[in-house]
Design an enzyme around this catalytic site. Structure first.
Site, short mmCIF file in Angstrom:
data_model
loop_
_atom_site.label_atom_id
_atom_site.label_comp_id
_atom_site.label_asym_id
_atom_site.label_seq_id
_atom_site.Cartn_x
_atom_site.Cartn_y
_atom_site.Cartn_z
N ARG A 176 14.66 11.35 -2.07
CA ARG A 176 13.36 10.74 -2.36
C ARG A 176 12.36 11.10 -1.25
O ARG A 176 11.48 11.93 -1.43
CB ARG A 176 13.53 9.21 -2.51
CG ARG A 176 12.36 8.53 -3.22
CD ARG A 176 11.20 8.21 -2.32
NE ARG A 176 11.58 7.36 -1.19
CZ ARG A 176 10.78 7.10 -0.17
NH1 ARG A 176 9.56 7.62 -0.13
NH2 ARG A 176 11.19 6.35 0.83
N CYS A 200 5.73 10.93 4.00
CA CYS A 200 4.84 10.45 2.94
C CYS A 200 3.65 11.39 2.83
O CYS A 200 2.94 11.62 3.81
CB CYS A 200 4.38 9.03 3.28
SG CYS A 200 3.15 8.41 2.13
N1 COA Z 1 5.50 5.81 -12.84
C1 COA Z 1 5.02 6.77 -13.65
N2 COA Z 1 3.75 6.85 -14.03
C2 COA Z 1 2.90 5.93 -13.57
C3 COA Z 1 3.33 4.90 -12.73
C4 COA Z 1 4.68 4.86 -12.36
N3 COA Z 1 5.15 3.92 -11.54
N4 COA Z 1 2.29 4.13 -12.42
C5 COA Z 1 1.23 4.64 -13.06
N5 COA Z 1 1.60 5.73 -13.75
C6 COA Z 1 0.74 6.60 -14.54
C7 COA Z 1 -0.14 5.83 -15.50
O1 COA Z 1 0.50 5.64 -16.73
C8 COA Z 1 -1.34 6.73 -15.61
O2 COA Z 1 -1.04 7.80 -16.46
P1 COA Z 1 -2.14 8.41 -17.45
O3 COA Z 1 -3.24 8.90 -16.56
O4 COA Z 1 -1.40 9.51 -18.15
O5 COA Z 1 -2.55 7.27 -18.33
C9 COA Z 1 -1.49 7.30 -14.22
O6 COA Z 1 -0.19 7.23 -13.65
C10 COA Z 1 -2.47 6.55 -13.36
O7 COA Z 1 -2.17 5.18 -13.45
P2 COA Z 1 -2.93 4.03 -12.61
O8 COA Z 1 -2.31 2.72 -12.89
O9 COA Z 1 -4.42 4.16 -12.83
O10 COA Z 1 -2.53 4.39 -11.17
P3 COA Z 1 -3.39 4.92 -9.97
O11 COA Z 1 -3.99 6.24 -10.31
O12 COA Z 1 -4.29 3.84 -9.48
O13 COA Z 1 -2.23 5.18 -8.91
C11 COA Z 1 -0.01 4.51 -8.25
C12 COA Z 1 -1.45 4.09 -8.44
C13 COA Z 1 0.69 3.42 -7.48
C14 COA Z 1 0.64 4.68 -9.60
C15 COA Z 1 0.04 5.87 -7.51
O14 COA Z 1 -0.82 5.81 -6.41
C16 COA Z 1 1.45 6.21 -7.04
O15 COA Z 1 2.30 6.53 -7.83
N6 COA Z 1 1.68 6.14 -5.73
C17 COA Z 1 3.00 6.38 -5.17
C18 COA Z 1 2.86 7.14 -3.92
C19 COA Z 1 4.22 7.42 -3.31
O16 COA Z 1 5.23 7.56 -3.95
N7 COA Z 1 4.22 7.54 -1.98
C20 COA Z 1 5.37 7.88 -1.24
C21 COA Z 1 6.38 6.82 -1.15
S1 COA Z 1 5.98 5.57 0.03
ZN ZN Z 2 9.63 7.47 5.04
#
Ligand code: COA
Ligand code: ZN
Length: 313
Positions: free
Chosen positions: A12, A240
């Site tokens: 991951r 990250c």
């Molecule tokens: N898994 C898969 N898809 C997801 C999801 C999830 N957990 N959460 C949101 N999505 C999808 C939505 O369905 C949407 O898809 P679409 O555009 O096809 O409709 C899109 O992602 C955007 O969704 P939204 O709720 O508007 O999210 P956002 O753009 O505000 O982003 C997060 C928020 C949290 C989803 C995003 O920032 C993220 O995934 N961050 C994780 C970062 C990470 O893993 N960092 C490293 C580990 S610490």
């Molecule tokens: Zn880490």
């Protein structure tokens, strides 16, 4: 007997830092090889927006196809309610929810304020009712934030209290997201947290990065304070993508060497782990890290104590 549990996060935290998509078959093979080293816990991916991190888009496929020995604990990281639902739908029984202590890293990472993230966590978690999965809660930027600098211990304490108020049965990972924590800072923070909050229901873990070469020292300090779960990534990949300046996770092989050298059992076969770590590092050689892989293997594997006498240089 002294022992420590290593949570292997290369699949991951390690892979998410690699831009070019790693074929699912390669990921599965490496995960299966890691599990064969005696690693008891693996974080094998995350359910996050594929727009945020495309590398993790195959997590449910990996969950379906990886063949892992019975008893190996599997977790996935989730940043929001949708991720939790996807994880449960994929049959996962352990989830790692992540929120940052610092406002700006939380916004950069999950595009929400810390308050919004905690509200979403509370609603999603309490909404599950009975039969909840096992929870690891990763508090990012507990020591240093790439945008705000050093984090006040009081802020971490408040975040820990918020987590426990919502989820009283939890393993809380205190994360050095940028790898900039000073070793005495790791000591003082855990010296404050463990006596106050560790219990039969609340455990603590340490998750470190090795950006400044302090990863192993910081993990040992966490252990000395009483932490018994330490995160590592074989091959030292990681970071990250939303934390500029962060290098790879502390290499699992470095942690295993250090702990075993001190007589603290990890349950991990270092010879096998080193071979897998080399293969993981080969996925993105310019991002790989760790020290032990660079030492001639016969010296590393000669054992500890008197067994090392007379080993050729
Ligand atoms: N898994 C898969 N898809 C997801 C999801 C999830 N957990 N959460 C949101 N999505 C999808 C939505 O369905 C949407 O898809 P679409 O555009 O096809 O409709 C899109 O992602 C955007 O969704 P939204 O709720 O508007 O999210 P956002 O753009 O505000 O982003 C997060 C928020 C949290 C989803 C995003 O920032 C993220 O995934 N961050 C994780 C970062 C990470 O893993 N960092 C490293 C580990 S610490
Ligand atoms: Zn880490």
């Amino acid at each position: 007997m002294s022992k420590v549990e290593i949570l292997e996060v290369a699949p991951r935290d390690g892979f998410q830092a690699v831009k070019a998509f790693i074929p699912t078959e390669t990921k599965i093979a490496l995960i299966e090889e890691l599990a064969a080293c005696g690693i008891a816990r693996l974080e094998i991916g995350s359910f996050v927006s594929p727009k945020a991190i495309a590398q993790m888009a195959d997590t449910s496929d990996i969950l379906k196809r990886a063949r892992l020995p019975a008893g190996v604990r599997i977790q996935v990281l989730v940043p929001n309610a949708k991720g939790l639902q996807l994880a449960l739908a994929a049959g996962v029984r352990e989830v790692g929810w992540v929120i940052s202590v610092s406002e700006s890293h939380n916004r950069s990472n999950v595009r929400r304020s810390v308050d919004e993230s905690f509200r979403e966590f509370a609603d999603a978690w309490q909404g599950l009712g009975a039969g909840k999965p096992r929870l690891r809660f990763s508090l990012s930027t507990c020591f240093d934030c790439p945008f705000e600098g050093r984090i006040a211990e009081d802020d971490v304490v408040r975040a820990v209290e918020r987590v426990i108020a919502i989820a009283p049965d939890v393993e809380i990972a205190i994360c050095d997201t940028t790898g900039r924590a000073a070793t005495d800072h790791v000591g003082t923070l855990f010296a404050r947290l463990l006596p106050a909050y560790a219990s039969k229901r609340v455990a603590f873990a340490y998750h470190g990065h090795d950006t400044y070469g302090l990863g192993v020292a910081n993990a040992i300090e966490a252990y000395r304070q009483g932490v018994r779960v330490i995160d590592g990534a074989a091959g030292g990949l990681g970071g990250c993508p939303f934390a500029p300046g962060a290098a790879g996770n502390t290499a699992t092989e470095d942690l295993v060497f250090a702990f075993e050298h001190m007589g603290i059992k990890t349950g991990i076969a270092l010879d096998k782990l080193l071979a897998v770590a080399d293969r993981i590092a080969a996925v993105a050689p310019d991002q790989a890290g760790g020290k032990v892989r660079t030492v001639p293997r016969r010296r590393v594997l000669a054992g500890f104590g008197p067994a090392t006498r007379g080993i050729p240089t």
